[in-house]
Design an enzyme around this catalytic site. Structure first.
Site, PDB file in Angstrom:
ATOM      1  N   TYR A  83      27.968   6.993 -18.651  1.00 47.02           N
ATOM      2  CA  TYR A  83      27.292   8.000 -17.835  1.00 47.02           C
ATOM      3  C   TYR A  83      26.252   8.702 -18.688  1.00 47.02           C
ATOM      4  O   TYR A  83      26.510   8.952 -19.867  1.00 47.02           O
ATOM      5  CB  TYR A  83      28.363   8.996 -17.349  1.00 47.02           C
ATOM      6  CG  TYR A  83      27.999   9.774 -16.122  1.00 47.02           C
ATOM      7  CD1 TYR A  83      28.142   9.234 -14.853  1.00 47.02           C
ATOM      8  CD2 TYR A  83      27.499  11.063 -16.230  1.00 47.02           C
ATOM      9  CE1 TYR A  83      27.813   9.955 -13.720  1.00 47.02           C
ATOM     10  CE2 TYR A  83      27.164  11.792 -15.106  1.00 47.02           C
ATOM     11  CZ  TYR A  83      27.325  11.234 -13.848  1.00 47.02           C
ATOM     12  OH  TYR A  83      26.993  11.943 -12.725  1.00 47.02           O
ATOM     13  N   HIS A 124      33.485  12.752  -7.787  1.00 46.72           N
ATOM     14  CA  HIS A 124      34.085  13.290  -9.011  1.00 46.72           C
ATOM     15  C   HIS A 124      35.279  14.193  -8.671  1.00 46.72           C
ATOM     16  O   HIS A 124      35.243  15.410  -8.858  1.00 46.72           O
ATOM     17  CB  HIS A 124      33.036  14.049  -9.822  1.00 46.72           C
ATOM     18  CG  HIS A 124      31.898  13.181 -10.260  1.00 46.72           C
ATOM     19  ND1 HIS A 124      30.883  13.635 -11.085  1.00 46.72           N
ATOM     20  CD2 HIS A 124      31.610  11.881 -10.006  1.00 46.72           C
ATOM     21  CE1 HIS A 124      30.019  12.650 -11.302  1.00 46.72           C
ATOM     22  NE2 HIS A 124      30.438  11.585 -10.649  1.00 46.72           N
ATOM     23  N   ASP A 142      30.881   3.715 -13.297  1.00 47.66           N
ATOM     24  CA  ASP A 142      30.131   4.720 -14.045  1.00 47.66           C
ATOM     25  C   ASP A 142      30.749   4.836 -15.423  1.00 47.66           C
ATOM     26  O   ASP A 142      31.093   5.926 -15.897  1.00 47.66           O
ATOM     27  CB  ASP A 142      30.106   6.066 -13.315  1.00 47.66           C
ATOM     28  CG  ASP A 142      29.139   6.074 -12.133  1.00 47.66           C
ATOM     29  OD1 ASP A 142      28.449   5.062 -11.931  1.00 47.66           O
ATOM     30  OD2 ASP A 142      29.090   7.082 -11.419  1.00 47.66           O
ATOM     31  N   HIS A 198      29.809  12.628  -1.597  1.00 46.70           N
ATOM     32  CA  HIS A 198      29.190  11.369  -1.172  1.00 46.70           C
ATOM     33  C   HIS A 198      29.696  10.906   0.187  1.00 46.70           C
ATOM     34  O   HIS A 198      29.026  10.116   0.855  1.00 46.70           O
ATOM     35  CB  HIS A 198      29.433  10.275  -2.221  1.00 46.70           C
ATOM     36  CG  HIS A 198      28.740  10.524  -3.525  1.00 46.70           C
ATOM     37  ND1 HIS A 198      27.369  10.631  -3.636  1.00 46.70           N
ATOM     38  CD2 HIS A 198      29.220  10.694  -4.788  1.00 46.70           C
ATOM     39  CE1 HIS A 198      27.038  10.847  -4.895  1.00 46.70           C
ATOM     40  NE2 HIS A 198      28.147  10.899  -5.612  1.00 46.70           N
ATOM     41  N   ASN A 227      27.104   2.930  -9.816  1.00 46.78           N
ATOM     42  CA  ASN A 227      25.664   3.055  -9.601  1.00 46.78           C
ATOM     43  C   ASN A 227      24.943   3.567 -10.841  1.00 46.78           C
ATOM     44  O   ASN A 227      23.804   3.172 -11.122  1.00 46.78           O
ATOM     45  CB  ASN A 227      25.368   3.957  -8.400  1.00 46.78           C
ATOM     46  CG  ASN A 227      26.020   5.315  -8.484  1.00 46.78           C
ATOM     47  OD1 ASN A 227      27.245   5.424  -8.580  1.00 46.78           O
ATOM     48  ND2 ASN A 227      25.213   6.373  -8.464  1.00 46.78           N
ATOM     49  N   HIS A 272      33.259   7.197  -8.035  1.00 45.86           N
ATOM     50  CA  HIS A 272      32.019   7.700  -7.425  1.00 45.86           C
ATOM     51  C   HIS A 272      32.074   9.199  -7.162  1.00 45.86           C
ATOM     52  O   HIS A 272      31.309   9.949  -7.746  1.00 45.86           O
ATOM     53  CB  HIS A 272      31.689   6.920  -6.156  1.00 45.86           C
ATOM     54  CG  HIS A 272      30.257   7.078  -5.713  1.00 45.86           C
ATOM     55  ND1 HIS A 272      29.196   7.030  -6.596  1.00 45.86           N
ATOM     56  CD2 HIS A 272      29.718   7.286  -4.476  1.00 45.86           C
ATOM     57  CE1 HIS A 272      28.068   7.186  -5.927  1.00 45.86           C
ATOM     58  NE2 HIS A 272      28.353   7.356  -4.651  1.00 45.86           N
TER      59      HIS A 272
END
Length: 271
Positions: A21, A187, A18, A159, A56, A185
């Site tokens: 962002y 945070h 990421d 996640h 992602n 991924h």
């Protein structure tokens, strides 16, 4: 990061994905590259190679733009590839493109559009990653083996565990004596160590957006450290010792973990 980097005299920086962002880069000319990278990490100690994997959110933009050598001509620190190996002599770092492993991005992308142009056919792409990773780990003679991916294998944050990585990636890492798996991924910052696996699972995803207020982990003895806010981590390696430190935004140490291995010359036996 700049102050800790100076104190440690770092060799390089790792980004767990990421990188741009929230929706990657629109094109090579996207000013987001300067706004999210070049204009941010300006400390003298951070003017070292940066090794970056895709996350992602990077796949929501033009992936080839992030991978383009043109970016490196604009900022020589930027070394971003899909899956690759960095040989640091006493350690080898294996970077894995984890986003294409996650079924949800393909089956239920919701309102998001992903750039899968370099991934299709997916099954073949994933098999190539796993085959090359297994071969690289098996043939590695490095004292320490570290695998870096964007998605967590194990996580207590929003996640959670990535089931596709648990089933496809984790067995390869365990079979080849990987020491650390590092990811972003989620945070937050976290360190998980379970009795079922010799691998240390380290999340460093606190680069900006944080404070999710979510925690779900049922075995507290496995959770060595969890911090819901922003921060970063460092890894210091010698031939016989490895040290991991997590920091908050001001560089205050929040958690430290050390381990050691015997050197070849440390073996003694009677004759």
């Amino acid at each position: 990061m700049g102050r800790i980097g100076e104190e440690m005299d770092i060799n390089f920086v790792v980004s767990t994905g990421d990188n741009i962002y929230d929706n990657g880069m629109k094109s090579i000319d996207d000013p987001a590259f300067q706004l999210s990278f070049s204009n941010i990490y300006t400390s003298p100690s951070l003017q070292k190679p940066w090794y970056l994997v895709l996350g992602n959110h990077d796949y929501r933009g033009d992936v080839e733009a992030q991978l383009s050598p043109i970016l490196r001509s604009m900022d020589s620190r930027w070394i971003c590839m899909r899956s690759f190996i960095v040989d640091a002599e006493i350690a080898e770092l294996f970077f894995v493109d984890t986003t294409p492993f996650v079924d949800a991005y393909f089956l239920s992308p919701q309102d998001q559009t992903y750039d899968w142009s370099g991934v299709s056919p997916r099954k073949s792409y994933l098999q190539t990653i796993l085959t090359e990773l297994e071969m690289g780990l098996r043939e590695s003679s490095a004292k320490w083996k570290i695998v870096v991916g964007h998605h967590a294998i194990k996580s207590a944050s929003i996640h959670g565990n990535t089931k596709e990585l648990e089933s496809l990636l984790l067995p390869i890492l365990e079979a080849n004596k990987v020491d650390l798996y590092m990811n972003g991924h989620d945070h937050c910052l976290q360190h998980i160590s379970t009795s079922q696996s010799p691998i240390q699972f380290l999340t460093s995803g606190g680069g900006s957006k944080a404070w999710r207020g979510y925690y779900n982990w049922t075995t507290p003895e496995d959770m060595k450290f969890f911090y819901d806010g922003q921060g970063f981590m460092s890894v210091k390696i010698t031939r016989s010792e490895l040290s991991v430190v997590f920091y908050d935004v001001s560089g205050n140490s929040l958690h430290k973990w050390d381990t050691s291995k015997m050197l070849d010359s440390d073996f003694y036996f009677p004759l």
